[in-house]
Enzyme design. Structure first.
Site, PDB file in Angstrom:
ATOM      1  N   SER A  24       0.828  -1.209   0.000  1.00  0.00           N
ATOM      2  CA  SER A  24       0.000   0.000   0.000  1.00  0.00           C
ATOM      3  C   SER A  24       0.860   1.256   0.000  1.00  0.00           C
ATOM      4  CB  SER A  24      -0.943   0.011   1.208  1.00  0.00           C
ATOM      5  OG  SER A  24      -0.209  -0.128   2.406  1.00  0.00           O
ATOM      6  N   ASN A 111      -2.422  -2.000  13.272  1.00  0.00           N
ATOM      7  CA  ASN A 111      -3.878  -1.820  13.203  1.00  0.00           C
ATOM      8  C   ASN A 111      -4.318  -0.527  13.892  1.00  0.00           C
ATOM      9  OD1 ASN A 111      -3.645  -4.275  12.030  1.00  0.00           O
ATOM     10  ND2 ASN A 111      -4.632  -5.438  13.657  1.00  0.00           N
ATOM     11  N   THR A 156     -38.435  27.434 -11.191  1.00  0.00           N
ATOM     12  CA  THR A 156     -38.783  26.119 -10.665  1.00  0.00           C
ATOM     13  C   THR A 156     -39.092  25.272 -11.890  1.00  0.00           C
ATOM     14  OG1 THR A 156     -41.150  26.542 -10.512  1.00  0.00           O
ATOM     15  CG2 THR A 156     -39.845  27.152  -8.592  1.00  0.00           C
ATOM     16  N   HIS A 157     -38.753  23.997 -11.807  1.00  0.00           N
ATOM     17  CA  HIS A 157     -38.864  23.110 -12.983  1.00  0.00           C
ATOM     18  C   HIS A 157     -38.049  23.671 -14.148  1.00  0.00           C
ATOM     19  CE1 HIS A 157     -42.365  21.309 -10.878  1.00  0.00           C
ATOM     20  NE2 HIS A 157     -42.585  22.575 -10.564  1.00  0.00           N
ATOM     21  N   SER A 278     -11.695  25.120 -28.479  1.00  0.00           N
ATOM     22  CA  SER A 278     -11.925  23.922 -29.284  1.00  0.00           C
ATOM     23  C   SER A 278     -10.792  23.771 -30.284  1.00  0.00           C
ATOM     24  CB  SER A 278     -13.256  24.068 -30.029  1.00  0.00           C
ATOM     25  OG  SER A 278     -13.273  23.247 -31.178  1.00  0.00           O
ATOM     26  N   LYS A 284     -14.842  29.009 -30.412  1.00  0.00           N
ATOM     27  CA  LYS A 284     -15.388  28.464 -29.166  1.00  0.00           C
ATOM     28  C   LYS A 284     -14.635  28.919 -27.912  1.00  0.00           C
ATOM     29  CE  LYS A 284     -18.333  26.007 -28.696  1.00  0.00           C
ATOM     30  NZ  LYS A 284     -18.484  24.554 -28.744  1.00  0.00           N
ATOM     31  N   ASN A 286     -15.186  27.516 -24.205  1.00  0.00           N
ATOM     32  CA  ASN A 286     -16.015  26.498 -23.547  1.00  0.00           C
ATOM     33  C   ASN A 286     -15.888  26.524 -22.025  1.00  0.00           C
ATOM     34  OD1 ASN A 286     -16.985  25.457 -25.995  1.00  0.00           O
ATOM     35  ND2 ASN A 286     -15.148  24.191 -26.246  1.00  0.00           N
ATOM     36  N   GLU A 291     -17.795  22.165 -16.469  1.00  0.00           N
ATOM     37  CA  GLU A 291     -18.221  20.824 -16.896  1.00  0.00           C
ATOM     38  C   GLU A 291     -17.483  19.742 -16.119  1.00  0.00           C
ATOM     39  OE1 GLU A 291     -18.909  20.605 -21.437  1.00  0.00           O
ATOM     40  OE2 GLU A 291     -17.693  22.372 -21.103  1.00  0.00           O
ATOM     41  N   TYR A 318      -9.782  -5.790  12.828  1.00  0.00           N
ATOM     42  CA  TYR A 318      -9.085  -5.339  11.628  1.00  0.00           C
ATOM     43  C   TYR A 318      -9.095  -6.438  10.566  1.00  0.00           C
ATOM     44  CZ  TYR A 318      -5.637  -3.763   8.303  1.00  0.00           C
ATOM     45  OH  TYR A 318      -5.030  -3.394   7.138  1.00  0.00           O
ATOM     46  N   GLN A 323      -7.355  -1.679   4.107  1.00  0.00           N
ATOM     47  CA  GLN A 323      -6.289  -0.959   3.406  1.00  0.00           C
ATOM     48  C   GLN A 323      -6.824  -0.253   2.160  1.00  0.00           C
ATOM     49  OE1 GLN A 323      -2.287  -2.707   3.179  1.00  0.00           O
ATOM     50  NE2 GLN A 323      -2.630  -2.927   0.989  1.00  0.00           N
ATOM     51  N   LYS A 326      -8.059   3.855   1.483  1.00  0.00           N
ATOM     52  CA  LYS A 326      -7.315   5.089   1.230  1.00  0.00           C
ATOM     53  C   LYS A 326      -7.464   5.645  -0.184  1.00  0.00           C
ATOM     54  CE  LYS A 326      -4.512   3.475   4.818  1.00  0.00           C
ATOM     55  NZ  LYS A 326      -5.256   2.194   4.685  1.00  0.00           N
TER      56      LYS A 326
HETATM   57  N1  ARG Z   1      -1.273  -1.135   5.300  1.00  0.00           N
HETATM   58  C1  ARG Z   1      -2.260  -1.551   6.253  1.00  0.00           C
HETATM   59  C2  ARG Z   1      -3.551  -0.745   6.067  1.00  0.00           C
HETATM   60  O1  ARG Z   1      -3.499   0.272   5.442  1.00  0.00           O
HETATM   61  C3  ARG Z   1      -1.738  -1.348   7.626  1.00  0.00           C
HETATM   62  C4  ARG Z   1      -2.254  -2.300   8.658  1.00  0.00           C
HETATM   63  C5  ARG Z   1      -1.826  -3.657   8.372  1.00  0.00           C
HETATM   64  N2  ARG Z   1      -1.991  -4.526   9.472  1.00  0.00           N
HETATM   65  C6  ARG Z   1      -1.824  -5.825   9.341  1.00  0.00           C
HETATM   66  N3  ARG Z   1      -1.905  -6.542  10.373  1.00  0.00           N
HETATM   67  N4  ARG Z   1      -1.550  -6.383   8.204  1.00  0.00           N
HETATM   68  O2  ARG Z   1      -4.606  -1.129   6.496  1.00  0.00           O
END
Ligand code: ARG
Length: 457
Positions: A24, A111, A156-157, A278, A284, A286, A291, A318, A323, A326
């Site tokens: 990650s 965790n 309205t509408h 354009s 143009k 734009n 948009e 957990y 993960q 994010k």
């Molecule tokens: N990279 C993990 C996450 O974003 C961190 C936690 C991982 N914990 C584990 N026991 N594998 O969730």
């Protein structure tokens, strides 16, 4: 082969494809400053309770400072084998300061660490979005004084309905964004609770002081249940929802101004620095920024959907699925932040075509409702007045006239009690001036709203 911090029990090396699949760090490196802040607070607390010496703590803090600077400067080596930002920082610390670095993870798990980092990140992100929302509000408020006497057709509408003062329109958006800001503040309260010290899920048998860590990191409270604390991503979803709603509000505004800037409407001239051209049609100009603000709303809504589905059916506590929270969170934030930034500039820079608006205000019988209310004030039941005015509008339409062009005889034929006073509520200016109710588009109400917004911002 990079040594895994969890490798003790393993008899086989990790498959390279697994490293790539499970990493990650390509996206969670974004948490590095918060990860380091959390580690510093954790180390200081460990020192306070006697699990680290002051000298060890100093070494750890120095090492973490160096790591932060290296990442800041873009000189820090990231590698897939080290999985995530937490392991990168820790492994680098151990490389720098040796065995003392191996003590940092005392009474901590990734965790509770990732949950803490993410709450710190969300807290900051909330503050940033709030500041951008305030800028958009200020851009709208900034138009109000100079446009206090501009009347727009209200819809309205998407059909012409009643005349409104332009600032009444602008402040309608301010109200929406104000509710978004309140939602952010509410979401921030629940996000600002410390998970650290929950360890893997059960807490720790070491004598830690969670309140001390909370105080150092500016958290309002300590999470009450360690199992909940490591599994909870509600704060991510709440923030994503508020972001989606902000995007919805922006897209309503963008749609409106796209339409208003067409030759057909010609209400508005967008600032050219925020338009594009354009490749084939030389004439143009734009409204691509608007948009894309409208279009990018789709991905913000999609990100919320991703998060909702992600946590569905996860058992406590957990799970690695988490993960995946994010990328959608970061994308929703980035998208809304830049959209707000551009929206503020477009709102500040657009010019109303007052002449084009005024010229066409007389069309659409925007004063019909005020005429009906004039009859109600003279004792005519609302349904009756509605029918009378409808017939007057029909007559005027057939003659190609405005209501104010009809002779008094027509009004008296509709209702014998009517006198020349009726002309006092006809025409867009008079219809606006006739408004009385709190929150209406009457000049007094709008001036009061503008004053309130100016005092607030
Ligand atoms: N990279 C993990 C996450 O974003 C961190 C936690 C991982 N914990 C584990 N026991 N594998 O969730």
């Amino acid at each position: 082969m990079a040594e895994k911090p969890w490798g003790g029990v393993f008899e086989q090396a990790t498959d390279r494809r697994v490293e790539e699949f499970t990493e990650s760090v390509s996206f969670d490196r974004r948490l590095y400053a918060h990860d380091i802040d959390g580690s510093v607070a954790h180390a200081q607390m460990l020192t306070k309770v006697g699990l680290l010496t002051a000298a060890e703590c100093q070494q750890i803090e120095q090492g973490l400072r160096e790591i932060r600077q290296e990442i800041d400067r873009g000189q820090f080596p990231f590698c897939t084998a080290r999985e995530d930002i937490h392991m990168h920082v820790e492994a680098s610390l151990i490389e720098r300061i040796g065995d003392v670095g191996r003590k940092l993870h005392t009474a901590r798990s990734r965790n509770d660490q990732v949950a803490t980092d993410l709450r710190l990140w969300v807290r900051q992100a909330i503050d940033e979005i709030d500041a951008r929302l305030k800028e958009v509000q200020q851009a709208f408020v900034g138009r109000c004084d100079s446009e206090i006497d501009v009347i727009l057709p209200g819809y309205t509408h998407f059909q012409r309905a009643q005349p409104v003062l332009a600032p009444h329109y602008w402040l309608a958006y301010c109200e929406k964004f104000e509710r978004d800001r309140l939602r952010l503040a509410d979401c921030r309260r629940r996000a600002n609770v410390l998970p650290l010290g929950s360890a893997a899920l059960a807490g720790t048998s070491l004598p830690i002081d969670r309140t001390d860590v909370a105080r150092r990191l500016g958290f309002d409270a300590v999470a009450a249940n360690s199992i909940d604390a490591v599994s909870d991503r509600d704060f991510v979803l709440e923030f994503a929802f508020v972001l989606a709603l902000i995007a919805e509000h922006l897209s309503t505004w963008a749609e409106e101004w796209i339409v208003w800037s067409t030759a057909e409407f010609n209400f508005l001239k967008l600032p050219q620095a925020f338009c594009t051209g354009s490749s084939i049609m030389p004439q143009k100009i734009n409204p691509d920024v608007l948009e894309l603000i409208r279009g990018k709303t789709a991905r913000v809504i999609g990100n919320l959907q991703t998060l909702l589905v992600l946590i569905k059916g996860l058992p406590l506590a957990y799970n690695r699925d988490l993960q995946e929270d994010k990328p959608p969170l970061f994308d929703a934030f980035d998208t809304v932040r830049v959209s707000l930034e551009l929206a503020a500039a477009v709102v500040a820079g657009a010019e109303l075509n007052r002449a084009a608006i005024a010229e066409r205000l007389d069309r659409g019988y925007l004063d019909a409702t005020t005429l009906m209310e004039y009859l109600i004030r003279r004792g005519v039941p609302q349904r009756t007045a509605h029918g009378l005015v409808g017939r007057l509008v029909r007559k005027a339409m057939d003659l190609g006239l405005r209501l104010s062009d009809l002779p008094l005889a027509d009004f008296q034929e509709a209702h014998p009690g009517l006198d020349a006073g009726v002309y006092q509520v006809l025409g867009p200016e008079k219809a606006v001036a006739a408004m009385l109710s709190h929150g209406s588009t009457s000049p007094d109400s709008v001036r009061e709203q503008v004053a309130r917004w100016k005092a607030r911002n």
